[in-house]
Design an enzyme around this catalytic site. Structure first.
Site, short mmCIF file in Angstrom:
data_model
loop_
_atom_site.label_atom_id
_atom_site.label_comp_id
_atom_site.label_asym_id
_atom_site.label_seq_id
_atom_site.Cartn_x
_atom_site.Cartn_y
_atom_site.Cartn_z
N HIS A 31 -18.60 -2.06 -10.07
CA HIS A 31 -18.35 -2.93 -8.93
C HIS A 31 -19.54 -2.84 -7.98
O HIS A 31 -20.55 -2.19 -8.29
CB HIS A 31 -17.04 -2.55 -8.23
CG HIS A 31 -16.92 -1.07 -7.94
ND1 HIS A 31 -17.76 -0.40 -7.08
CD2 HIS A 31 -16.05 -0.13 -8.41
CE1 HIS A 31 -17.42 0.86 -7.01
NE2 HIS A 31 -16.39 1.06 -7.82
N GLU A 32 -19.44 -3.47 -6.83
CA GLU A 32 -20.56 -3.52 -5.91
C GLU A 32 -20.99 -2.14 -5.44
O GLU A 32 -22.18 -1.91 -5.16
CB GLU A 32 -20.20 -4.39 -4.70
CG GLU A 32 -21.28 -4.47 -3.63
CD GLU A 32 -22.63 -4.95 -4.14
OE1 GLU A 32 -23.65 -4.49 -3.59
OE2 GLU A 32 -22.66 -5.76 -5.09
N GLY A 33 -20.07 -1.20 -5.36
CA GLY A 33 -20.45 0.16 -4.98
C GLY A 33 -21.42 0.77 -5.98
O GLY A 33 -22.41 1.40 -5.60
N HIS A 34 -21.15 0.57 -7.28
CA HIS A 34 -22.07 1.06 -8.30
C HIS A 34 -23.41 0.34 -8.23
O HIS A 34 -24.47 0.96 -8.33
CB HIS A 34 -21.48 0.83 -9.71
CG HIS A 34 -20.23 1.60 -9.98
ND1 HIS A 34 -19.01 0.99 -10.15
CD2 HIS A 34 -20.02 2.93 -10.15
CE1 HIS A 34 -18.09 1.91 -10.41
NE2 HIS A 34 -18.68 3.10 -10.41
N GLY A 147 -22.63 8.57 -5.14
CA GLY A 147 -22.11 7.89 -3.97
C GLY A 147 -21.33 8.80 -3.05
O GLY A 147 -20.71 9.78 -3.49
N TYR A 184 -14.78 0.49 -2.13
CA TYR A 184 -14.84 0.04 -3.52
C TYR A 184 -14.39 1.17 -4.44
O TYR A 184 -14.77 2.32 -4.28
CB TYR A 184 -16.25 -0.38 -3.89
CG TYR A 184 -16.60 -1.79 -3.51
CD1 TYR A 184 -16.13 -2.86 -4.26
CD2 TYR A 184 -17.42 -2.05 -2.42
CE1 TYR A 184 -16.45 -4.17 -3.92
CE2 TYR A 184 -17.76 -3.35 -2.08
CZ TYR A 184 -17.27 -4.41 -2.84
OH TYR A 184 -17.60 -5.70 -2.50
N ARG A 187 -10.40 1.62 -9.51
CA ARG A 187 -8.94 1.55 -9.62
C ARG A 187 -8.33 0.49 -8.71
O ARG A 187 -7.12 0.25 -8.78
CB ARG A 187 -8.33 2.92 -9.32
CG ARG A 187 -8.66 3.98 -10.39
CD ARG A 187 -8.02 5.32 -10.05
NE ARG A 187 -8.13 6.28 -11.14
CZ ARG A 187 -9.11 7.16 -11.27
NH1 ARG A 187 -10.10 7.17 -10.37
NH2 ARG A 187 -9.14 8.00 -12.28
#
EC number: 6.3.2.1
Length: 278
Positions: A31-34, A147, A184, A187
């Site tokens: 997702h955007e966090g990654h 993160g 984010y 899950r």
């Protein structure tokens, strides 16, 4: 895009590189966090490798290993669009060729791993430390990107790297949030519509506690207020605590740089978050 599935090919590629390499370890369902971590890696190193591996060693009995989302084709497309050209996708046979029951385990520092998530997930951080140690030895990066969303994990890995004299810099990536504030998480896709509407309250509660954490505020009173707020909204809180950002020791009074940590279930989904007192 180069996709490595074996150690020999990976190491041959690694030996051919000139310049610094950053590793971004993931369990997929990106997702955007990654992707923010991938961009950070590209800004700090000349080469970036993303690993995708759902590590069974960090899942406990009754947890969601079997149902954890595996979306490799989608992940590779997102990485390609983000400009990442190299991916490592090992399987269980490569990572644990003799199985998982009789292998050498890297134990996390007790003071950092027995609190917060470690209190309810015994063995989780040993699984994290073991798989990351293996990846670091396989990849030999100069930089490891992790993160701040999994802040306890970040601190444990930083300490592991220092304790074992591993030759890698651990670089934190800021926690990324969706437009409504929800952190984010892979899950989040399991939240139903009603739960998804309620979920941002976890972050709202932490930010509110951080704003109210003045020098003379009683942490116990703040935590009780936040806990009640979450319960009223339908959460089942697991912990809501203010802790030192380095030692993860609990604090009775707020101090700058400390962090509020929370874990709570919403329906069947366990959410975690943390917010710093600025």
């Amino acid at each position: 895009m180069a996709i490595f599935k074996d150690i020999a090919g990976l190491r041959q590629w690694r030996q051919s590189l000139h310049g610094t390499l950053a590793l971004v370890p993931t369990m997929g369902n990106l997702h955007e966090g990654h992707l923010a971590l991938v961009r950070l890696a590209a800004n700090r190193a000349e080469h970036v490798l993303v690993s995708i591996y759902v590590n069974p060693l960090q899942f406990g009995p009754g947890e969601d290993f079997a149902n954890y989302p595996r979306t490799l084709d989608q992940d590779l497309q997102r990485l390609h669009e983000a400009g990442c050209q190299t991916v490592f996708t090992p399987d269980d046979g490569l990572m644990y060729p003799r199985g998982r029951q009789d292998i050498s385990i890297v134990m996390p520092p007790r003071s950092l791993s027995k609190v917060l998530c470690g209190a309810s997930r015994p063995g989780h951080f040993a699984g994290v430390c073991t798989v990351l140690s293996k990846l670091l030895h396989m990849v030999a990066p100069e930089i490891l990107i992790l993160g701040e969303k999994d802040y306890q994990q970040l601190r444990i890995v930083q300490q592991m790297v220092a304790d074992l004299n591993l030759n890698v810099q651990v670089l934190p990536g800021p926690l990324q949030r969706e437009a409504d504030g929800l952190a984010y998480s892979s899950r989040n896709i399991y939240l139903n519509l009603a739960e998804r509407q309620v979920a941002p309250l976890l972050a709202e509660t932490l930010f509110d506690l951080a704003r109210r954490s003045t020098n003379d505020a009683a942490v116990s009173d703040l935590a009780a207020t936040g806990w009640e707020r979450l319960e009223r909204a339908g959460f089942l809180p697991e912990y809501l605590e203010l802790r030192d950002a380095q030692t993860l020791q609990s604090l009775a009074l707020p101090q700058p740089g400390a962090r509020w940590f929370a874990a709570a279930r919403l329906g069947q989904i366990r959410l975690i978050d943390n917010v710093i007192i600025s």
